[in-house]
Design an enzyme around this catalytic site. Sequence first.
Site, PDB file in Angstrom:
ATOM      1  N   PRO A 264      19.394  -3.083  12.753  1.00 27.24           N
ATOM      2  CA  PRO A 264      18.438  -2.018  12.415  1.00 27.24           C
ATOM      3  C   PRO A 264      17.426  -2.478  11.382  1.00 27.24           C
ATOM      4  CG  PRO A 264      20.486  -1.690  11.233  1.00 27.24           C
ATOM      5  CD  PRO A 264      20.705  -2.870  12.144  1.00 27.24           C
ATOM      6  N   GLY A 265      16.198  -2.064  11.565  1.00 30.15           N
ATOM      7  CA  GLY A 265      15.156  -2.299  10.568  1.00 30.15           C
ATOM      8  C   GLY A 265      14.586  -0.962  10.152  1.00 30.15           C
ATOM      9  N   ARG A 302       0.039   1.684  11.387  1.00 30.96           N
ATOM     10  CA  ARG A 302       0.760   2.311  12.492  1.00 30.96           C
ATOM     11  C   ARG A 302      -0.011   3.431  13.203  1.00 30.96           C
ATOM     12  NH1 ARG A 302       4.929   4.831  12.157  1.00 30.96           N
ATOM     13  NH2 ARG A 302       6.086   4.011  13.955  1.00 30.96           N
ATOM     14  N   CYS A 332     -14.578   0.030   7.630  1.00 34.52           N
ATOM     15  CA  CYS A 332     -15.770   0.150   8.467  1.00 34.52           C
ATOM     16  C   CYS A 332     -15.378   0.028   9.941  1.00 34.52           C
ATOM     17  CB  CYS A 332     -16.795  -0.908   8.078  1.00 34.52           C
ATOM     18  SG  CYS A 332     -18.390  -0.677   8.886  1.00 34.52           S
TER      19      CYS A 332
END
Length: 402
Positions: A264-265, A302, A332
């Site tokens: 798991p992360g 994300r 930008c």
Amino acid sequence: MSTSIAPQQLIRLAQEFDAPLYVYDAATMRRQYHKLENAFKDCNVKIHYAMKALSNINVLKIFKELGAGLDAVSIEEVKIGLMAGYAAEEILYTPNCVSFAEIEACIDLGVKLNIDNISILEQFGNKYGNTVPVCIRVNPHIMAGGHYKISTGHIDSKFGISIHQMRHVERLIKSLNIKVEGIHMHTGSDILDVGVFLNGAEILFDLALGFPDIEYIDFGSGFKVGYKPDDVTTDIDVLGEGLTERYRKFCREYGKDIQIHFEPGKFLVSESGYFLAKVNVIKQTTATVFAGLDAGFNHLMRPTLYDSYHHITNLSNPEGKQRVYTVVGYICETDTFAWDRPLPEVNEGDILCFHNAGAYGFMMASNYNSRTRPAEVLVDGDDYKLIRRRETLDDILATQVL
């Protein structure tokens, strides 16, 4: 969505260390680790933290103290893990599309190797034979759920060796005398249906019966965490019950008690993280009201990359009248964190908090637009400390040859 760190403490940290700022809660990391550990308490289980989610050495040391190993995907991650105090045998190196020279270098460092490519497996066998044990990463052709960019076990994925190529793998193992110590799969993040995961586990258990000397079966991870209030998550306890029952049956069939591994992360660190940003401007247009921040997708990628949702709270005005904003950054580009998001009234200078920012937040940050990356702070009970200073222009220029 409540915070495990009090909102007023988050504001104080933003005042002390300035914004934008990443803040992590050690207690949440420990809670998530124990939650997973308890779900599989009746198995011989080993948890490897997938350090690509958040590889600050201070975070790695927390999981080392808890008894975790590491899942590393690059030689740089391997070296950071060794620097954090992990023994080489506690690190599983799972590369993808790297050079064979990097694989050789990691073997020299003594870490465990996970191979997901027939070409690499053949090169490995020709050089090392049975002198170095190896794990085989299998692609079970399962779509676990979530965004297609984070699904890694389906038929179009570049990861793993197809289950339909196992006959070829068996020939290589036999002809090159390769010692296989583990079988591995990772279906990707956001497992929505425990049954889908158990189907993948069934595939691995069946395959493992054909390998007489394995010491562990690695089920990867992909456990879903909640990004929205009342969001659906992977039911770890139900998964634990189902997999434990099947694990016991497998051990009886196999004739010995092998380990099961998880990597798991996001599950361990996502909920621990808060990204704090200051509102630079409120801009009213004919279409919307923009809340423009002193951050952008150079700090939190994300939402742009995955269209992902992060719950946002206004720490400075939590009881304000609800209004609708489009929350944007200062890059930008079309740099949008959230469209038409209801928030307590936002004013210039307010501190907004992005929840569930512990996984792949800072790790995906960049210097786009020649902007510097933010600082990181770790909160542990009543204590807190700076674990990465804010970058300066000198840091950006340090590797440029003038």
